[in-house]
Design an enzyme around this catalytic site. Structure first.
Site, PDB file in Angstrom:
ATOM      1  N   CYS A 100      -7.775   1.453 -16.340  1.00 17.41           N
ATOM      2  CA  CYS A 100      -7.170   1.042 -17.598  1.00 17.41           C
ATOM      3  C   CYS A 100      -7.701   1.946 -18.688  1.00 17.41           C
ATOM      4  CB  CYS A 100      -7.552  -0.385 -17.954  1.00 17.41           C
ATOM      5  SG  CYS A 100      -7.082  -1.582 -16.721  1.00 17.41           S
ATOM      6  N   ILE A 124      -7.294   2.987  -2.736  1.00 18.45           N
ATOM      7  CA  ILE A 124      -7.236   3.666  -4.020  1.00 18.45           C
ATOM      8  C   ILE A 124      -6.194   3.015  -4.905  1.00 18.45           C
ATOM      9  CG2 ILE A 124      -7.972   5.926  -3.186  1.00 18.45           C
ATOM     10  CD1 ILE A 124      -5.009   6.762  -3.043  1.00 18.45           C
ATOM     11  N   ASN A 125      -6.362   3.214  -6.173  1.00 13.75           N
ATOM     12  CA  ASN A 125      -5.284   2.891  -7.091  1.00 13.75           C
ATOM     13  C   ASN A 125      -4.252   4.028  -6.996  1.00 13.75           C
ATOM     14  OD1 ASN A 125      -3.838   1.646  -9.246  1.00 13.75           O
ATOM     15  ND2 ASN A 125      -5.771   0.788  -9.960  1.00 13.75           N
ATOM     16  N   THR A 162       3.070  -1.094  -1.954  1.00 12.03           N
ATOM     17  CA  THR A 162       4.456  -0.702  -2.175  1.00 12.03           C
ATOM     18  C   THR A 162       5.370  -1.037  -1.006  1.00 12.03           C
ATOM     19  OG1 THR A 162       3.663   1.081  -3.573  1.00 12.03           O
ATOM     20  CG2 THR A 162       5.898   1.288  -2.746  1.00 12.03           C
ATOM     21  N   ILE A 216       4.113  -0.339 -15.291  1.00 12.14           N
ATOM     22  CA  ILE A 216       4.434  -1.716 -15.668  1.00 12.14           C
ATOM     23  C   ILE A 216       3.703  -2.081 -16.958  1.00 12.14           C
ATOM     24  CG2 ILE A 216       4.419  -4.130 -14.865  1.00 12.14           C
ATOM     25  CD1 ILE A 216       6.035  -2.284 -13.056  1.00 12.14           C
ATOM     26  N   GLY A 276      -3.344   2.047   0.062  1.00  9.77           N
ATOM     27  CA  GLY A 276      -2.644   3.278  -0.262  1.00  9.77           C
ATOM     28  C   GLY A 276      -1.726   3.692   0.869  1.00  9.77           C
TER      29      GLY A 276
HETATM   30  C1  LIG Z   1       4.552  -1.892  -9.096  1.00  8.62           C
HETATM   31  C2  LIG Z   1       3.074  -1.732  -8.914  1.00  8.62           C
HETATM   32  C3  LIG Z   1       2.194  -2.443  -9.720  1.00  8.62           C
HETATM   33  C4  LIG Z   1       0.824  -2.305  -9.577  1.00  8.62           C
HETATM   34  N1  LIG Z   1      -0.027  -3.023 -10.371  1.00  8.62           N
HETATM   35  C5  LIG Z   1      -1.369  -2.947 -10.174  1.00  8.62           C
HETATM   36  C6  LIG Z   1      -2.261  -3.745 -10.913  1.00  8.62           C
HETATM   37  O1  LIG Z   1      -1.870  -4.561 -11.733  1.00  8.62           O
HETATM   38  N2  LIG Z   1      -3.602  -3.610 -10.700  1.00  8.62           N
HETATM   39  C7  LIG Z   1      -4.094  -2.740  -9.775  1.00  8.62           C
HETATM   40  O2  LIG Z   1      -5.303  -2.658  -9.591  1.00  8.62           O
HETATM   41  N3  LIG Z   1      -3.259  -1.978  -9.039  1.00  8.62           N
HETATM   42  C8  LIG Z   1      -1.913  -2.056  -9.212  1.00  8.62           C
HETATM   43  N4  LIG Z   1      -1.076  -1.283  -8.443  1.00  8.62           N
HETATM   44  C9  LIG Z   1      -1.656  -0.377  -7.456  1.00  8.62           C
HETATM   45  C10 LIG Z   1      -1.665  -0.988  -6.062  1.00  8.62           C
HETATM   46  O3  LIG Z   1      -2.455  -2.145  -6.018  1.00  8.62           O
HETATM   47  C11 LIG Z   1      -2.193   0.003  -5.040  1.00  8.62           C
HETATM   48  O4  LIG Z   1      -3.524   0.335  -5.353  1.00  8.62           O
HETATM   49  C12 LIG Z   1      -1.398   1.285  -5.004  1.00  8.62           C
HETATM   50  O5  LIG Z   1      -0.030   1.031  -5.206  1.00  8.62           O
HETATM   51  C13 LIG Z   1      -1.554   2.033  -3.680  1.00  8.62           C
HETATM   52  O6  LIG Z   1      -1.175   1.250  -2.592  1.00  8.62           O
HETATM   53  P1  LIG Z   1       0.308   1.283  -1.948  1.00  8.62           P
HETATM   54  O7  LIG Z   1       0.603   2.715  -1.667  1.00  8.62           O
HETATM   55  O8  LIG Z   1       0.199   0.453  -0.709  1.00  8.62           O
HETATM   56  O9  LIG Z   1       1.230   0.700  -2.945  1.00  8.62           O
HETATM   57  C14 LIG Z   1       0.308  -1.425  -8.593  1.00  8.62           C
HETATM   58  C15 LIG Z   1       1.199  -0.721  -7.774  1.00  8.62           C
HETATM   59  C16 LIG Z   1       2.560  -0.861  -7.913  1.00  8.62           C
HETATM   60  C17 LIG Z   1       3.458  -0.079  -7.019  1.00  8.62           C
END
Ligand SMILES: Cc1cc2nc3c(=O)[nH]c(=O)nc-3n(C[C@H](O)[C@H](O)[C@H](O)COP(=O)(O)O)c2cc1C
Ligand SMILES: Cc1cc2nc3c(=O)[nH]c(=O)nc-3n(C[C@H](O)[C@H](O)[C@H](O)COP(=O)(O)OP(=O)(O)OC[C@H]3O[C@@H](n4cnc5c(N)ncnc54)[C@H](O)[C@@H]3O)c2cc1C
Ligand SMILES: Cc1cc2nc3c(=O)[nH]c(=O)nc-3n(C[C@H](O)[C@H](O)[C@H](O)COP(=O)(O)OP(=O)(O)OC[C@H]3O[C@@H](n4cnc5c(N)ncnc54)[C@H](O)[C@@H]3O)c2cc1C
Ligand SMILES: Cc1cc2nc3c(=O)[nH]c(=O)nc-3n(C[C@H](O)[C@H](O)[C@H](O)COP(=O)(O)O)c2cc1C
Ligand code: FES
Ligand code: FES
Lengths: 312, 287, 312, 287
Positions: free
Chosen positions: C132, C195-196, C271, C71, C248
């Site tokens: 970042c 995790i990110n 997600t 994004i 995650g």
């Molecule tokens: C579309 C999208 C945008 C995201 N934007 C950010 C963000 O701006 N800052 C951040 O720390 N993590 C961001 N993430 C990461 C999520 O916060 C999360 O850490 C990661 O997706 C793992 O979790 P999940 O499997 O439940 O999605 C983003 C994830 C997705 C899918």
């Protein structure tokens, strides 16, 4: 029909499809489903010097679009491979990539030396699995450090017959895979295999304990395909002349094509064999069709094709 | 002679509830012809985009080389996790990919013998084909079926049709004798002059049956159930410690060397571990 | 009903369920599906100092049990957050964890300073997204180096009101996540979010090009759940007193329970919201039931429970 | 007034082939009542273990508040990828999770006006509900339907029932005029004295329609189709550059601010990029 011939350094293969180490044992069981000679190569389960019992069970857990394993390199050791498996594979018409592993630099060298004793022509290449804990360095995994990785690869390369190409198999669990790749190539690797499993864990919500006896395990299957494509992409961008055997989450011919377009000269099918024992030949057929449909005359044309115009 | 396993695109003929279980009949041409008692099949869950990659293994309850439909294979399953649930929810004509027959089947006695067949829960499924084969060889067949409750018994009527005697045990006494199968085995062994006992069911039951058999000097064959990722011998997830003819314990694959083992060869006490004396076991403190 | 109260350092939450940064925007859209006050916390999309357009499209690709995104931190900047979104969230009864990001150490400090201007009580905690690129260090990602990670966290911690706890959000794309965790805690992080996303890539087999305009992207969704559980496990084992917000691949209450048993005091759903907009409240209900069924009187009892008896 | 979107467990009433498309009718109580022309629904693919996480978005073709079944929603889909294929293979009574209605619908003229509706392929689906609403307000409605081939046209008969005139174009001339919708628009604009054109279809068509509309000083509204991960406004994947009333270009979400935009506000030439003058665009060489 696109020309499917390919090569991994000096190893020529009639087509790019291979099994993945640890997902096809020593080939015998899959030979009941299709002739191993139909594949570009069979990659053996990693062998070490001595026979190994592996880890206690449970050794696996299913995960979304993947699985976790912690086998602990169970096997009969390199001598059994050289005596029994390699002659059998040769007789079956397979091209064999022998995967070797070690718990110390010395063990890599010793295993590689024994591989030299294999029947002439029975070893197409050697893959050095460096995702093993180094017993001499607090169990740190060789693949996680450029120096350790290079030492293991160097030990194997020096010990092996120079005519046999060496592929270093990299772990994705590192901050900078290109640095590890460079170190391995610097240490004499003729090519790279990417990727090994991603370190993961499942907790059994009934026992409230880690699901695997080994606590953590290796994540594999389609879930990790995007990680494999990324690693192949990054390393091919940095080292465009180093041949790559791509592996990680391949389920279909289009998955294999992604790895090829990212820079892989050949592709292994691992975990998906558990879902579909005939997957390697199916994926080969689908890849062939996909190349045709896209107007590629040869596999070679497609290798790394997605990079064109993006080079910096 | 049974040839190797096949992978075929199977089709659901029927799914019927039987007590706590689902009895699934699959059209799977080519497989039935190769089945011997104790073989199992590994069924894929979902289609080519399924997130559930690993096949599920099931003992073959019945295999018919050609019925109205062509070769069919029948399994009996207990729906609890995502895979068994998915299978139990199939409808007629749904596709199910089948690999089989897999595993090392039961060894049949060369000469007519007195055989006791012990099934725990759905573990009785493979015993009826075995009973048929034993009867054809002139063996005496006695059957013991055990389960937690009546609805978790499977095949009591089948057993009555085929066996000299049928003994039922349930933990709660809802049918037959209240207790465990091993409570009734000693008497049966004496009455039937049992030469060999065949058992399939949960690991603790197999262990107990093998123990009683050893005590009574009855040969035993047990069909074990270990978590399997591939079912075809390539992944090494399904191992358990088994003593070979040479006296050496090895971590052997239950999907290819098994699921049927001689009862005395399985080191039940060490299942889930790698015994220190096992072939290739880690030496010293290092691992 | 188990007692679901939890806390992330000094931030008390009525229950452990949160949204994940970037998967719930600033909360308004999800509020059309359930009251935000039902959740333990809302984690905002990461804000930077200035408004950002983000990256060109395509910004996403679907993958097996997951997705890839790139994004580029599109958003209106921290001032808009402070002026418009935080008051709105406060009025909606949400507890808000503000995620901040920066392209330089200075930017982290400046953004944190502006967060101090938020209405009193409107910020439950600040999450520092260190995944970042550092524009001052060849675009190297802060989260990939212990020093850089620590500097970013330190800058934010120093600039922020001391009463507001700081969570450092870690990337799994490192060789040694415990080292990064230690560095962040040493720099003043009161807790950790893990995790990110995992760095991944998809190649579009029609265009024969990377599917994302940004070439690589972040892999998320159930596919990476085993990686999240492993990271939480490793860090909780090393730093048992540091509270963790687990994230995650959470799709079900049992997935959330895995993270809790591994050591997380709270859990974000990211997600999976795209699949099921009401997932956060559903997962909360399922987690509650799962705790009851296992005889836990409180969430707190379950945090890190899978480690018991395994401590070395 | 339409309230916010709902998430409901829908049920398949029917799936019918219509030319190259599948016409799917879903029981989705509560949603139909809220639908306005131009809204879309986001459908989940598979069940709770599906590997296909992202919902698929579809324009609402018809919404009936209560028929025989209760509130239904109908969509028309072209099966090509895994999600659309899965949906097209559903059978009666299968479950499909529905979120809707979503998006910003078409703006209707306050006073009776002459409206031209242009649909490309399945893009015609949302136009029939729109036509109904326009007719109810006393508008004149002319319809232009275009597609590559006859079987990729949708709703020619529907259009004939509802519109003053219907013009059909196909790329291969298999039905109607050989050519593009924009080939026939100028004449129609003159004949119908069009005040506003509404268009839905592939991006190049929308661009061309918006261009012709601008040239003829006809107001235009276009319903765009950008790849969407969430459909509900939380993920920021579905953006495109749109000029606001203040003259500033922003990357706006097509799922919430759209899918319907004023034709002249969309920077079609810059779709897939971030224009350098966009709000928050990277400055200088750094990015
Ligand atoms: C579309 C999208 C945008 C995201 N934007 C950010 C963000 O701006 N800052 C951040 O720390 N993590 C961001 N993430 C990461 C999520 O916060 C999360 O850490 C990661 O997706 C793992 O979790 P999940 O499997 O439940 O999605 C983003 C994830 C997705 C899918
Ligand atoms: C040789 C053999 C014969 C079997 N025969 C029958 C039978 O006749 N009827 C019946 O109901 N069940 C039988 N089982 C057990 C059956 O395979 C498991 O219950 C089933 O795999 C569980 O799948 P799930 O999705 O419901 O559960 P999950 O727990 O979600 O399964 C997760 C994973 O673990 C594996 N797994 C979990 N438990 C077992 C197990 N006990 N055995 C093997 N793999 C397991 C699954 O294959 C899968 O990969 C047999 C198992 C084996 C090995
Ligand atoms: C507002 C809107 C209305 C639509 N209306 C219709 C309609 O009435 N009939 C119809 O057939 N199709 C319609 N589409 C397109 C439809 O959503 C896609 O064709 C579908 O999502 C593709 O899914 P797939 O699994 O077949 O393909 P895949 O290519 O496998 O999809 C992969 C991923 O990309 C996304 N994606 C791919 N293409 C598109 C696209 N064009 N638009 C949005 N997301 C996409 C999918 O959601 C999915 O996440 C509409 C799209 C939008 C945004
Ligand atoms: C059960 C199992 C055992 C494995 N054993 C080995 C091994 O012995 N040596 C090795 O280098 N990789 C081993 N791997 C890793 C695979 O070769 C492969 O790199 C990885 O699984 C990713 O590919 P996949 O997603 O296609 O399975 C093993 C993987 C699995 C699933
Ligand atoms: S299940 Fe794979 S070897 Fe037995
Ligand atoms: S699709 Fe997620 S914001 Fe539009």
């Amino acid at each position: 029909m696109a020309d499917l011939q390919t090569s991994l350094a000096s190893a020529w293969l009639p087509n790019p499809l291979a099994t993945a180490s640890g997902c096809a044992a020593m080939g015998r069981e899959l030979a009941r489903f299709f002739p191993l000679s139909d594949l570009g190569a069979v990659v053996t389960k990693s062998v070490m010097l001595a026979p190994r019992s592996g880890r206690p069970t449970p050794r696996m857990a299913e995960t979304p679009s993947g699985m976790l394993n912690s086998i602990g390199l169970q096997g009969s050791g390199v001598d059994a491979l050289v005596e029994h498996d390699l002659p059998w594979l040769q007789a079956a018409g397979a091209r064999t990539i022998v995967s070797i592993a070690g718990g110390s630099i010395e063990e890599y060298a010793l295993v590689a030396e024994r591989v030299n004793l294999a029947p002439p022509g029975s070893v197409a290449a050697v893959e050095v699995n460096i995702s093993c804990p180094n017993v001499e360095d607090r169990g740190l995994v060789f693949a996680c450090d450029p120096m350790a990785a290079a030492s293991a690869v160097h030990a194997a390369r020096r010990a092996l017959d120079p005519s046999v190409p060496v592929l270093a198999k990299l772990s994705p669990d590192v901050t900078d895979i290109v640095a590890i790749a460079r170190a391995c190539v610097g240490a004499g690797a003729d090519g790279l295999t990417m990727i090994n499993t991603v370190l993961g864990m499942v907790i059994d919500t009934d026992t409230l304990r880690p699901a695997l006896a080994g606590i953590t395990g290796g994540l594999s299957g389609p879930a990790i395909r995007p990680v494999a494509v990324r690693c192949v992409w990054q390393v091919h961008a940095a080292l465009p002349d180093v041949p790559i055997l791509g592996v990680g989450g391949v389920r279909t011919g289009l998955d294999a094509l992604q790895l090829v377009l990212a820079g892989a000269s050949a592709v292994s099918v691992g975990t998906v064999v558990f879902n579909d024992p005939t997957a390697p030949v199916r994926v080969l057929r689908e890849l062939d069709e996909a190349l045709d449909a896209r107007g590629f005359d040869s596999l070679a044309q497609a290798v790394g094709y997605a990079h064109r115009g993006l080079e910096v | 002679m049974a040839a190797g396993p096949l992978q075929v695109k199977g089709e659901v003929i029927s799914v019927r509830r039987v007590g706590a279980y689902s009895h699934v009949t699959l059209l799977a041409p080519g497989i039935a012809e190769r089945v011997r008692p104790g073989h199992f099949v590994a069924l894929a869950v979902g289609d080519a985009t399924s997130s559930t990659l690993l096949r599920r293994s099931f003992s073959i309850y019945r295999a018919q080389e050609r019925g109205v439909y062509g070769g069919t294979v029948e399994v009996v399953l207990s729906a609890h996790g995502p895979g068994t649930r998915w299978l139990s929810e199939r409808r007629e004509r749904d596709a199910v990919d089948v690999v089989g027959p897999l595993g090392t089947p039961f060894t049949l006695p060369r000469d007519p013998a007195s055989c006791t067949l012990v099934g725990g829960g759905y573990g009785s499924a493979p015993l009826f084909g075995l009973a048929d084969a034993l009867r054809q060889r002139g063996c005496r067949v006695d059957v013991v079926l055990g389960a937690a409750t009546e609805e978790r018994l499977f095949g009591v009527l089948d057993a009555k049709r085929i066996a000299q005697s049928v003994t039922v045990t349930t933990d709660d006494g809802s049918m037959g004798v209240r207790g465990r199968v091993t409570d009734v085995l000693p008497a049966l062994f004496e009455r039937a002059e049992t030469d060999v006992v065949y058992a399939c069911g949960p690991m603790p039951m197999l262990r107990a049956v093998a123990g009683v058999a050893a005590a009574y000097e009855v040969a035993s064959q047990v069909a074990v159930e270990e978590a399997m990722a591939c079912g075809i011998g390539v992944c090494m997830t399904c191992v358990l410690p088994v003593v070979g003819d040479d006296g050496v314990t090895r971590m052997v694959r239950s999907c290819t060397e098994g699921p049927v083992f001689r009862g005395e060869s399985v080191r039940f006490d060490a299942v889930g571990t790698v015994p220190a004396d096992a072939y290739g076991a880690p030496q010293g403190s290092g691992h």
